[in-house]
Write an enzyme that holds these catalytic residues in place. Structure first.
Site, mmCIF file in Angstrom:
data_model
loop_
_atom_site.group_PDB
_atom_site.id
_atom_site.type_symbol
_atom_site.label_atom_id
_atom_site.label_comp_id
_atom_site.label_asym_id
_atom_site.label_seq_id
_atom_site.Cartn_x
_atom_site.Cartn_y
_atom_site.Cartn_z
ATOM 1 N N GLU A 12 -17.649 40.775 -42.640
ATOM 2 C CA GLU A 12 -18.133 39.941 -43.738
ATOM 3 C C GLU A 12 -19.489 40.412 -44.275
ATOM 4 O OE1 GLU A 12 -15.624 36.070 -42.083
ATOM 5 O OE2 GLU A 12 -17.806 36.014 -41.992
ATOM 6 N N TYR A 36 -11.133 35.969 -47.824
ATOM 7 C CA TYR A 36 -10.401 34.988 -47.007
ATOM 8 C C TYR A 36 -8.990 35.453 -46.675
ATOM 9 C CZ TYR A 36 -13.872 31.189 -47.294
ATOM 10 O OH TYR A 36 -14.983 30.392 -47.149
ATOM 11 N N LYS A 50 -21.782 27.580 -49.891
ATOM 12 C CA LYS A 50 -20.646 27.506 -50.811
ATOM 13 C C LYS A 50 -21.024 26.746 -52.088
ATOM 14 C CE LYS A 50 -17.205 27.757 -47.075
ATOM 15 N NZ LYS A 50 -16.028 27.066 -46.490
HETATM 16 O O1 CDP Z 1 -14.760 27.829 -42.273
HETATM 17 P P1 CDP Z 1 -14.131 27.668 -40.931
HETATM 18 O O2 CDP Z 1 -14.072 28.931 -40.143
HETATM 19 O O3 CDP Z 1 -14.725 26.532 -40.177
HETATM 20 O O4 CDP Z 1 -12.615 27.201 -41.208
HETATM 21 P P2 CDP Z 1 -11.300 28.078 -41.510
HETATM 22 O O5 CDP Z 1 -10.192 27.448 -40.783
HETATM 23 O O6 CDP Z 1 -11.557 29.512 -41.295
HETATM 24 O O7 CDP Z 1 -11.062 27.817 -43.064
HETATM 25 C C1 CDP Z 1 -11.817 28.477 -44.052
HETATM 26 C C2 CDP Z 1 -12.170 27.456 -45.123
HETATM 27 O O8 CDP Z 1 -10.988 27.000 -45.761
HETATM 28 C C3 CDP Z 1 -12.841 26.196 -44.593
HETATM 29 O O9 CDP Z 1 -14.234 26.346 -44.366
HETATM 30 C C4 CDP Z 1 -12.537 25.211 -45.713
HETATM 31 O O10 CDP Z 1 -13.427 25.368 -46.813
HETATM 32 C C5 CDP Z 1 -11.132 25.631 -46.146
HETATM 33 N N1 CDP Z 1 -10.091 24.825 -45.483
HETATM 34 C C6 CDP Z 1 -9.391 23.873 -46.247
HETATM 35 O O11 CDP Z 1 -9.654 23.717 -47.426
HETATM 36 N N2 CDP Z 1 -8.405 23.118 -45.660
HETATM 37 C C7 CDP Z 1 -8.083 23.292 -44.372
HETATM 38 N N3 CDP Z 1 -7.119 22.541 -43.825
HETATM 39 C C8 CDP Z 1 -8.778 24.233 -43.597
HETATM 40 C C9 CDP Z 1 -9.761 24.991 -44.198
#
Ligand code: CDP
Ligand code: MG
Length: 404
Positions: free
Chosen positions: A240, A160, A122
């Site tokens: 993806e 996303y 990222k």
């Molecule tokens: O990336 P990952 O699958 O671990 O987490 P996700 O729940 O799918 O969320 C995608 C991305 O959103 C995360 O990697 C974070 O960069 C962001 N995120 C955030 O900013 N705040 C949160 N409470 C949860 C996720």
């Protein structure tokens, strides 16, 4: 009578020994169907190709002529990891495409250790790309596709989409479009699970407490800026990967594209042998430490015609030309557009940093140079870089406009 029996026993023993020398009992063997385009006869030749990992030898059977084409022979530059469907391997200067598995064992073994996942460095961690690649390579992931892109907001929202409506969605789009990202397809056994474990928990602060060795612990900051992405299931991985690396050429504005600056630049190609040896991260680190910027990056696979075309200026000038072509078509390479604060001087400065073409000379004269540190010989000299300042933009264009 006794004599006769003795002779028969001797013949049987001799035959058994010969077979044993040829193929050790229980020896692993992978069998594929392969195709080679023969430019002389303008036909596609079909083979059954066996690979024996024990001594990296190959045997080929011509399917049309129904005869042995190549008796078992150790080959240089083909590794077990190169054997998978759709890949092209080079045997005796011929580029052979592996079109199918020829038996069930080969299919099972290869598919189980070639599972795919999608990884993305990222914006907050792209300046530490080399270090992230080091982790990826040290954990035995193969990087099979790679490109640096600046995501549009619409592309980020589509990527996303599962998070649409969540409170962190809009800030997430701001963050993920705040600079370039590096998208990758990773391959290994249990790729999805292994990469999620390597990444660590979503929140980098939690990661630092619970699993300090993970990517998010080392390179991330908090819940949002967490350095890298990893698919959460095989289904997400497929979606993806297809999002960033469509399997068929589509002219879709939603497909993120690499964009090069195309001026005040120079071109650097990380050669296939360097990537296979696990040195891509080291080279990216070295480039960054020397103060150069990577303004475009993409992995390419070149065929013979493309490698010859790209290296044409060396034909008949440098005696290593045939070897250089072979090296460039032997596997994936990574093309970089290099820019720097030196502006117009960038090609000259970068060339100095790459060092003399021969790593032996480089080790003597410029021990800090890339070729001194990562080169093996005049052909496997770690990277190609543009010779003359005028070539830089042309070479960058060749990769990022013509091949892309
Ligand atoms: O990336 P990952 O699958 O671990 O987490 P996700 O729940 O799918 O969320 C995608 C991305 O959103 C995360 O990697 C974070 O960069 C962001 N995120 C955030 O900013 N705040 C949160 N409470 C949860 C996720
Ligand atoms: Mg997720």
């Amino acid at each position: 009578m006794g004599n006769k029996l003795f002779i028969i026993a001797l013949v049987v023993a001799l035959a058994a020994t010969l077979i044993n020398i040829h193929m050790k009992k229980g020896e692993t063997q992978y069998i594929f169907y392969a195709e080679w385009y023969d430019p002389m006869s303008a036909t596609v030749k079909k083979f059954q190709l066996s690979f024996f990992p024990r001594d990296k030898s190959v045997e080929m059977y011509d399917l049309r002529a129904q005869r042995l084409f190549l008796k078992r022979l150790p080959v240089d530059g083909v590794e077990e990891r190169d054997l998978y469907l759709g890949n092209t391997i080079v045997i005796l200067s011929r580029q052979l495409k592996l079109t199918d598995y020829a038996d069930a064992t080969t299919r099972e073994q290869i598919t189980s250790r070639r599972q795919r996942t999608f990884a993305m460095v990222k914006p907050d961690a792209v300046h530490r790309l080399g270090e992230v690649i080091d982790v990826i390579q040290s954990r035995d992931f193969e990087i099979s596709q790679m490109k640096m892109v600046q995501l549009l907001r619409s592309q980020a929202a589509a990527f996303y989409q599962e998070h649409e409506g969540r409170p962190f969605f809009e800030p997430l789009l701001d963050y993920i479009t705040s600079g370039p990202v590096v998208a990758m397809e990773l391959i290994t056994t249990n790729a999805v699970k292994k990469w999620r474990e390597t990444l660590g928990p979503t929140d980098s602060e939690v990661a630092r407490q619970d699993s300090p060795e993970t990517v998010r612990a080392k390179f991330g900051k908090d819940k949002q800026s967490n350095a890298a992405h990893g698919s959460d299931s095989d289904t997400s991985a497929t979606r993806e990967i297809e999002f960033f690396f469509p399997s068929s050429k589509v002219n879709d504005v939603m497909v993120p594209q690499t964009i090069a600056h195309l001026s005040h630049n120079t071109c650097c190609i990380i050669k296939p042998h360097t990537i296979a040896a696990g040195n891509m991260g080291g080279i990216l680190n070295a480039i960054k430490e020397e103060g150069f910027d990577i303004s475009a990056l993409q992995m390419f696979r070149m065929d013979k015609i493309q490698a010859e075309e790209f290296l044409e200026v060396y034909k008949g000038v440098v005696s290593e030309y045939p070897g250089m072509v072979q090296q460039l078509m032997s596997g994936p390479s990574v093309a970089l557009e290099i820019t720097s604060i030196h502006g117009d001087e960038t090609p000259i400065k970068f060339r100095e940093f790459v060092g003399p073409a021969d790593p032996v000379v480089a080790k003597e004269l410029r021990p800090h140079s890339i070729r001194a540190r990562f080169g093996e010989d005049k052909v496997k000299n770690a990277v190609h870089c543009s010779d003359l300042p005028d070539d830089g933009p042309l070479e960058v264009e060749y990769f990022f406009k013509i091949l892309q």
